[in-house]
Structures are given as structure tokens and as C-alpha cells.
Motif scaffolding. Structure first.
Motif, PDB file in Angstrom:
ATOM      1  N   PRO A   1       0.831  -1.211   0.000  1.00 48.17           N
ATOM      2  CA  PRO A   1       0.000   0.000   0.000  1.00 48.17           C
ATOM      3  C   PRO A   1       0.862   1.257   0.000  1.00 48.17           C
ATOM      4  CG  PRO A   1      -0.835  -1.598   1.576  1.00 48.17           C
ATOM      5  CD  PRO A   1       0.494  -2.115   1.111  1.00 48.17           C
ATOM      6  N   GLN A   2       0.354   2.312  -0.588  1.00 48.49           N
ATOM      7  CA  GLN A   2       1.103   3.565  -0.667  1.00 48.49           C
ATOM      8  C   GLN A   2       1.236   4.242   0.692  1.00 48.49           C
ATOM      9  OE1 GLN A   2      -0.012   6.105  -4.085  1.00 48.49           O
ATOM     10  NE2 GLN A   2      -1.314   4.414  -4.741  1.00 48.49           N
TER      11      GLN A   2
ATOM     12  N   LEU B   1      -7.329   2.001  -4.574  1.00 38.54           N
ATOM     13  CA  LEU B   1      -6.344   2.794  -5.303  1.00 38.54           C
ATOM     14  C   LEU B   1      -5.065   2.998  -4.496  1.00 38.54           C
ATOM     15  CD1 LEU B   1      -8.700   5.490  -6.893  1.00 38.54           C
ATOM     16  CD2 LEU B   1      -7.597   3.564  -8.044  1.00 38.54           C
ATOM     17  N   LEU B   2      -5.203   3.003  -3.173  1.00 41.36           N
ATOM     18  CA  LEU B   2      -4.029   3.145  -2.310  1.00 41.36           C
ATOM     19  C   LEU B   2      -3.234   1.845  -2.219  1.00 41.36           C
ATOM     20  CD1 LEU B   2      -5.481   5.276   0.635  1.00 41.36           C
ATOM     21  CD2 LEU B   2      -3.784   6.007  -1.052  1.00 41.36           C
ATOM     22  N   GLY B   3      -3.846   0.758  -2.677  1.00 39.70           N
ATOM     23  CA  GLY B   3      -3.134  -0.509  -2.697  1.00 39.70           C
ATOM     24  C   GLY B   3      -3.433  -1.455  -1.556  1.00 39.70           C
TER      25      GLY B   3
ATOM     26  N   LEU C   1      -3.915  -1.528  12.589  1.00 43.16           N
ATOM     27  CA  LEU C   1      -2.730  -0.846  12.070  1.00 43.16           C
ATOM     28  C   LEU C   1      -2.899  -0.466  10.601  1.00 43.16           C
ATOM     29  CD1 LEU C   1       0.148  -2.932  13.714  1.00 43.16           C
ATOM     30  CD2 LEU C   1      -0.731  -0.689  14.403  1.00 43.16           C
ATOM     31  N   GLY C   2      -3.859  -1.088   9.926  1.00 36.17           N
ATOM     32  CA  GLY C   2      -4.133  -0.751   8.537  1.00 36.17           C
ATOM     33  C   GLY C   2      -5.181   0.336   8.396  1.00 36.17           C
TER      34      GLY C   2
ATOM     35  N   CYS D   1      -0.177   8.168   7.747  1.00 41.97           N
ATOM     36  CA  CYS D   1      -1.497   7.665   7.351  1.00 41.97           C
ATOM     37  C   CYS D   1      -2.316   8.731   6.630  1.00 41.97           C
ATOM     38  CB  CYS D   1      -2.267   7.188   8.584  1.00 41.97           C
ATOM     39  SG  CYS D   1      -1.429   5.869   9.491  1.00 41.97           S
ATOM     40  N   ILE D   2      -3.357   8.282   5.961  1.00 41.84           N
ATOM     41  CA  ILE D   2      -4.298   9.186   5.300  1.00 41.84           C
ATOM     42  C   ILE D   2      -5.602   9.192   6.094  1.00 41.84           C
ATOM     43  CG2 ILE D   2      -5.834   9.364   3.297  1.00 41.84           C
ATOM     44  CD1 ILE D   2      -3.552   8.857   1.510  1.00 41.84           C
TER      45      ILE D   2
END
Length: 209
Positions: free
Chosen positions: A27-28, A84-86, A103-104, A160-161
Motif C-alpha cells: 500500500p502507498q 487505489l491506495l493498494g 494498524l491498517g 497515514c491518510i
């Protein structure tokens, strides 16, 4: 020149195959946290005593797992963003997220929720933005425990986003419903907007680790 055409052709073919076959790397970003209302709720209202629930057909009719609590026939916008972020999996709702899964990232969104605490109460239970922030703070404590210390956790979370989208219910399920709420008698439209912005700003500041 012909040699390079062949190289570029192979590279293009590999790119097309990777897209078609869904080949993805890491993931990005390490995690994705989501706050909001029914537009992105993915199951947090399922066990609440509320009219704002979507864990039954025809909701989810086009979703692989059927009805999940998403207020759509299939994916929500944050599901697409996660893809899209993977991320290999969709971000889990707070109501079911546990262990190292957090954590994700976690989805705290709740249908009928608003910036104001009373917003949406005519529909039953829901998790207001303040409640979502409190749940996020609990998650932070868990992240600290999982990663060992606050410094490591803060560094991790800084990568993080965050997706935050609320406010429409404060009008649709509050200000524009004078039979249930007094806000339209207390504030002019301009005043109410200012009150929402001020409260929203304060709530956003609380989310900062």
C-alpha cells in the motif's frame, strides 16, 4: 531503434497485465482512517437501535459480500480509495476491527451522524463526530500498545491518510427539521454555518495525535 521498440513493447504489455490481473505492491500508505456519515458507513450502525441501517437487501446487491451496512448497492467512495491506495482489504468498521488489523486503519463513520451531538437523533442511535473522535482516541491507545511507545506510534500515524466528511446531516437531519430541532429558530443560516465550522474545527484539533 527496433531493439528499444521491443523493450518498450514488453514493458507496456507487463503494465497492462499487472492492471488486468490486479497485481499490486505494498500500500502507498500504512493506514487509512475514515470519519463520516452514511456516505461511508460500512457497518458501524448494524448493531445500533436505529432506522439508519443498511445491513439488508437491496443494499449491497452488487457487493461481493452482500449487505454489509454500506448505504449503496456496492462499493463506497472510501472503498475505491482504499483499492487505489493498494490495500488488499477494505478498511474495517470500528465495530469489528481488532488486534493488529487496526494498524491498517479503521472506519468510524456512522449513518445519521453529524457535527452536532443531537443531529439525527430522530432516527435513533448513531455515533456523532465527537463519538467517532473518542473511538479514534481509543484506537490510538491500542496502536501505542501494539507498537511499543508513543513516539513510534506518532511517527507511524503521521504517514497515514485521513478521510473526514460530515455536515450534511446537520442540515438535513437537524436545521431543516423544525418539528424535531430548534436550531433553525436559534440561528440564522449564516450563524448556524459559523457554529458548525467552529465546532468542526475544535473536533478536528482533537484528532491530532
Amino acid at each position: 531503434m527496433g531493439k528499444w521498440r521491443g523493450v518498450f513493447g514488453v514493458a507496456a504489455l507487463l503494465l497492462v497485465l499487472s492492471v488486468c490481473l490486479g497485481v499490486r505492491g505494498a500500500p502507498q500508505v500504512p493506514c487509512y482512517f475514515i470519519f463520516g456519515d452514511s456516505l461511508v458507513d460500512n457497518g458501524n450502525n448494524n448493531q445500533l437501535s436505529s432506522l439508519a441501517r443498511a445491513n439488508y437487501l437491496p443494499y449491497g446487491i452488487d457487493f461481493p459480500n452482500g449487505p454489509t451496512g454500506r448505504f449503496s448497492n456496492g462499493k463506497t467512495t472510501v472503498d475505491v480509495i482504499a483499492e487505489l491506495l493498494g490495500f488488499d482489504n477494505y478498511i474495517p468498521p470500528y465495530s469489528t476491527a481488532s488486534g493488529r488489523q487496526i494498524l491498517g486503519g479503521v472506519n468510524y463513520a456512522s449513518a445519521a451522524a453529524g457535527i452536532r451531538e443531537e443531529t439525527g437523533q430522530q432516527l435513533g442511535a448513531r455515533i456523532s463526530f465527537s463519538g467517532q473522535v473518542r473511538n479514534y482516541q481509543r484506537t490510538i491507545s491500542q496502536v501505542v500498545n501494539l507498537l511499543g511507545d508513543e513516539t513510534t506510534a506518532a511517527n507511524y500515524l503521521s504517514k497515514c491518510i485521513y478521510s473526514i466528511g460530515l455536515g450534511s446531516n446537520d442540515y438535513l437531519n437537524n436545521y431543516f427539521m423544525p418539528l424535531y430541532y430548534s436550531t433553525s429558530r436559534q440561528y440564522t443560516p449564516e450563524q448556524f454555518a459559523d457554529v458548525l465550522i467552529q465546532q468542526y474545527t475544535e473536533q478536528l484539533q482533537v484528532t491530532v495525535f
